[in-house]
Design a protein around this motif. Structure first.
Motif, mmCIF file in Angstrom:
data_model
loop_
_atom_site.group_PDB
_atom_site.id
_atom_site.type_symbol
_atom_site.label_atom_id
_atom_site.label_comp_id
_atom_site.label_asym_id
_atom_site.label_seq_id
_atom_site.Cartn_x
_atom_site.Cartn_y
_atom_site.Cartn_z
ATOM 1 N N THR A 5 0.853 -1.181 0.000
ATOM 2 C CA THR A 5 0.000 0.000 0.000
ATOM 3 C C THR A 5 0.890 1.232 0.000
ATOM 4 O O THR A 5 1.755 1.373 0.880
ATOM 5 N N ILE A 6 0.689 2.106 -0.973
ATOM 6 C CA ILE A 6 1.518 3.316 -1.046
ATOM 7 C C ILE A 6 1.427 4.094 0.261
ATOM 8 O O ILE A 6 0.345 4.386 0.761
ATOM 9 N N GLY A 7 2.578 4.413 0.822
ATOM 10 C CA GLY A 7 2.636 5.235 2.027
ATOM 11 C C GLY A 7 2.490 4.484 3.334
ATOM 12 O O GLY A 7 2.659 5.071 4.402
ATOM 13 N N LYS A 8 2.184 3.182 3.280
ATOM 14 C CA LYS A 8 2.043 2.430 4.536
ATOM 15 C C LYS A 8 3.399 1.899 4.963
ATOM 16 O O LYS A 8 4.079 1.208 4.201
ATOM 17 N N PRO A 9 3.823 2.164 6.208
ATOM 18 C CA PRO A 9 5.151 1.747 6.640
ATOM 19 C C PRO A 9 5.356 0.237 6.552
ATOM 20 O O PRO A 9 4.444 -0.551 6.812
ATOM 21 N N MET A 10 6.568 -0.151 6.159
ATOM 22 C CA MET A 10 7.010 -1.550 6.183
ATOM 23 C C MET A 10 8.297 -1.612 6.983
ATOM 24 O O MET A 10 9.154 -0.736 6.863
ATOM 25 N N PHE A 11 8.451 -2.656 7.782
ATOM 26 C CA PHE A 11 9.583 -2.769 8.689
ATOM 27 C C PHE A 11 10.473 -3.939 8.266
ATOM 28 O O PHE A 11 10.018 -5.083 8.210
ATOM 29 N N VAL A 12 11.732 -3.619 7.945
ATOM 30 C CA VAL A 12 12.691 -4.620 7.479
ATOM 31 C C VAL A 12 13.831 -4.693 8.483
ATOM 32 O O VAL A 12 14.279 -3.666 9.015
ATOM 33 N N PHE A 13 14.306 -5.915 8.722
ATOM 34 C CA PHE A 13 15.344 -6.132 9.728
ATOM 35 C C PHE A 13 16.498 -6.952 9.149
ATOM 36 O O PHE A 13 16.281 -7.941 8.456
ATOM 37 N N LEU A 14 17.700 -6.525 9.428
ATOM 38 C CA LEU A 14 18.906 -7.295 9.126
ATOM 39 C C LEU A 14 19.921 -6.953 10.200
ATOM 40 O O LEU A 14 20.160 -5.768 10.481
ATOM 41 N N HIS A 15 20.525 -7.958 10.792
ATOM 42 C CA HIS A 15 21.467 -7.699 11.878
ATOM 43 C C HIS A 15 22.603 -6.784 11.428
ATOM 44 O O HIS A 15 22.922 -5.793 12.083
ATOM 45 N N GLN A 16 23.218 -7.093 10.293
ATOM 46 C CA GLN A 16 24.334 -6.296 9.789
ATOM 47 C C GLN A 16 23.835 -5.073 9.029
ATOM 48 O O GLN A 16 22.875 -5.164 8.268
ATOM 49 N N PRO A 17 24.490 -3.919 9.205
ATOM 50 C CA PRO A 17 24.136 -2.743 8.404
ATOM 51 C C PRO A 17 24.599 -2.924 6.966
ATOM 52 O O PRO A 17 25.510 -3.714 6.688
ATOM 53 N N LEU A 18 23.983 -2.185 6.049
ATOM 54 C CA LEU A 18 24.309 -2.327 4.632
ATOM 55 C C LEU A 18 25.472 -1.404 4.248
ATOM 56 O O LEU A 18 25.352 -0.519 3.400
ATOM 57 N N ASN A 19 26.611 -1.621 4.887
ATOM 58 C CA ASN A 19 27.823 -0.888 4.523
ATOM 59 C C ASN A 19 28.593 -1.698 3.497
ATOM 60 O O ASN A 19 28.764 -2.906 3.646
ATOM 61 N N SER A 20 29.073 -1.044 2.445
ATOM 62 C CA SER A 20 29.925 -1.724 1.473
ATOM 63 C C SER A 20 31.308 -1.085 1.382
ATOM 64 O O SER A 20 32.185 -1.578 0.690
ATOM 65 N N ASN A 21 31.478 0.009 2.108
ATOM 66 C CA ASN A 21 32.754 0.718 2.125
ATOM 67 C C ASN A 21 33.422 0.522 3.481
ATOM 68 O O ASN A 21 32.906 0.991 4.495
ATOM 69 N N PRO A 22 34.570 -0.167 3.543
ATOM 70 C CA PRO A 22 35.222 -0.434 4.833
ATOM 71 C C PRO A 22 35.499 0.828 5.635
ATOM 72 O O PRO A 22 35.505 0.796 6.860
ATOM 73 N N SER A 23 35.719 1.968 4.962
ATOM 74 C CA SER A 23 36.024 3.202 5.684
ATOM 75 C C SER A 23 34.817 3.748 6.433
ATOM 76 O O SER A 23 34.943 4.589 7.313
ATOM 77 N N SER A 24 33.613 3.269 6.080
ATOM 78 C CA SER A 24 32.396 3.742 6.740
ATOM 79 C C SER A 24 31.982 2.850 7.908
ATOM 80 O O SER A 24 30.956 3.052 8.521
ATOM 81 N N GLY A 25 32.804 1.863 8.215
ATOM 82 C CA GLY A 25 32.479 0.923 9.295
ATOM 83 C C GLY A 25 32.602 -0.498 8.809
ATOM 84 O O GLY A 25 33.047 -0.760 7.699
ATOM 85 N N TRP A 26 32.220 -1.452 9.645
ATOM 86 C CA TRP A 26 32.272 -2.851 9.255
ATOM 87 C C TRP A 26 31.474 -3.076 7.975
ATOM 88 O O TRP A 26 30.389 -2.526 7.817
ATOM 89 N N VAL A 27 32.003 -3.872 7.095
ATOM 90 C CA VAL A 27 31.264 -4.234 5.894
ATOM 91 C C VAL A 27 30.174 -5.216 6.295
ATOM 92 O O VAL A 27 30.460 -6.297 6.798
ATOM 93 N N GLY A 28 28.915 -4.832 6.070
ATOM 94 C CA GLY A 28 27.812 -5.660 6.529
ATOM 95 C C GLY A 28 27.540 -6.854 5.649
ATOM 96 O O GLY A 28 27.236 -7.939 6.128
ATOM 97 N N SER A 29 27.663 -6.644 4.316
ATOM 98 C CA SER A 29 27.379 -7.726 3.379
ATOM 99 C C SER A 29 27.966 -7.375 2.025
ATOM 100 O O SER A 29 27.932 -6.208 1.604
ATOM 101 N N ASP A 30 28.500 -8.367 1.338
ATOM 102 C CA ASP A 30 28.970 -8.138 -0.028
ATOM 103 C C ASP A 30 27.799 -7.876 -0.965
ATOM 104 O O ASP A 30 27.992 -7.419 -2.090
ATOM 105 N N GLN A 31 26.590 -8.175 -0.526
ATOM 106 C CA GLN A 31 25.390 -7.945 -1.325
ATOM 107 C C GLN A 31 24.685 -6.635 -0.935
ATOM 108 O O GLN A 31 23.536 -6.398 -1.320
ATOM 109 N N SER A 32 25.380 -5.775 -0.176
ATOM 110 C CA SER A 32 24.761 -4.547 0.333
ATOM 111 C C SER A 32 24.186 -3.683 -0.775
ATOM 112 O O SER A 32 23.045 -3.187 -0.670
#
Length: 315
Positions: free
Chosen positions: A191-218
């Protein structure tokens, strides 16, 4: 007289059972007539790492905020090692405190669910054992799963590998099958505009300089999520401190860091080292229509850290 003795006996036995399971209900600062009125309310806790004492404190504080909360999400690294006795201890804590908990508890996988400190590198068989142990605990068929609560969609992503010859001990591996599943789930009853909640333990970082790399599929996952500004993505993993900067709105979806239950990495004054502090922090969320209020909570000191309103346009 016999009926009175039987009644007294039942009362005594019930009391002993409650004492035996340490099941006590704390006085809530919120009476039932004062329970926050919302379409949906839930809490998110990250990085428990088998710290059952801190988990108990978090549960009691959340109950004092809203004893009628709809759900609790445990967002990965629930155990410090994916071994049976640690899962059993968490199960016991949840059972003992069952009257303080919402009926729906979503248990997500992290990277520590793939750990046994006596195993240096997991074999493919070890990985299967760790996954099956998690699945039994979470009562799920896959490490990725979804749930509808009060008409709102909760979608959990999860790593399918860990601490092995094919993946390091930190990152998440998200397969093509899981990515396709994510696309299908995001489109399900959308539904347009209705909130959806997504969870993943690792953050979606792909740049090591921005923190731990969360996933190669980020990058691939970000492209999928970016099609839906209604998404609020919750990540844990880093043990970073919980501040108002933990919520990043509309880029194009919203990203939220959950804080950690086991310990928090605190950055001190410039030039000083970071330290691990025994803090207990998490999130409490209320939803009304297309408006989401995310509140950061110091669950140890029982105080609020911040409150951020996220309006989702178009609902």
């Amino acid at each position: 007289m016999k009926k009175i003795r039987l009644l007294l006996f039942a009362v005594i036995v019930s009391g002993l059972l409650l004492f035996d399971h340490q099941l006590t209900i704390p006085e809530s600062s919120v009476t039932l007539s004062q329970v926050p009125s919302s379409d949906l309310s839930f809490a998110v806790l990250g990085d428990i790492h088998s710290n059952n004492n801190s988990l108990k404190k978090a549960i009691r504080d959340l109950y004092s905020i809203n004893p009628a909360m709809n759900a609790l999400i445990l967002n990965g690294d629930i155990v410090d090692q994916g071994i049976k006795r640690q899962y059993d201890a968490i199960k016991k804590t949840l059972y003992i405190n069952r009257l303080l908990l919402p009926k729906t508890i979503i248990k997500n996988i992290g990277n520590h669910e793939f750990f046994n400190y006596n195993i240096e590198i997991n074999s493919p068989e070890d990985v299967k054992i760790f996954i099956n142990r998690y699945l039994e605990f979470a009562e799920r068929e896959k490490v990725y799963h979804d749930t509808w609560i009060n008409g709102y969609h909760f979608i959990s992503l999860g790593s399918e590998d860990g601490n092995s010859l094919t993946l390091d001990s930190i990152r998440a591996f998200i397969s093509e099958a899981q990515k396709e599943w994510l696309k299908e789930k995001l489109a399900e009853n959308y539904t347009i505009g209705k909130p959806m909640f997504v969870f993943l333990h690792q953050p979606l970082n792909s740049n090591p300089s921005s923190g731990w790399v969360g996933s190669d599929q980020s990058e691939e996952i970000r492209k999928i999520l970016s099609q839906y500004p209604e998404i609020i993505l919750f990540n844990s993993h880093t043990h970073a401190d919980l501040t108002e900067k933990s919520v990043v709105i509309h880029q194009p979806y919203t990203k939220v860091h959950t804080g950690a239950v086991h310990y928090t990495i605190v950055q001190h004054a410039q030039g000083q080292n970071r330290t691990r502090e025994a803090l207990i922090k998490g999130l409490y969320i209320e939803v009304n229509g297309n408006t989401v209020v995310i509140k950061g909570r110091d669950l140890k000191e029982r105080s609020w850290i911040f409150s951020t309103i996220i309006p989702i346009p178009g609902y």
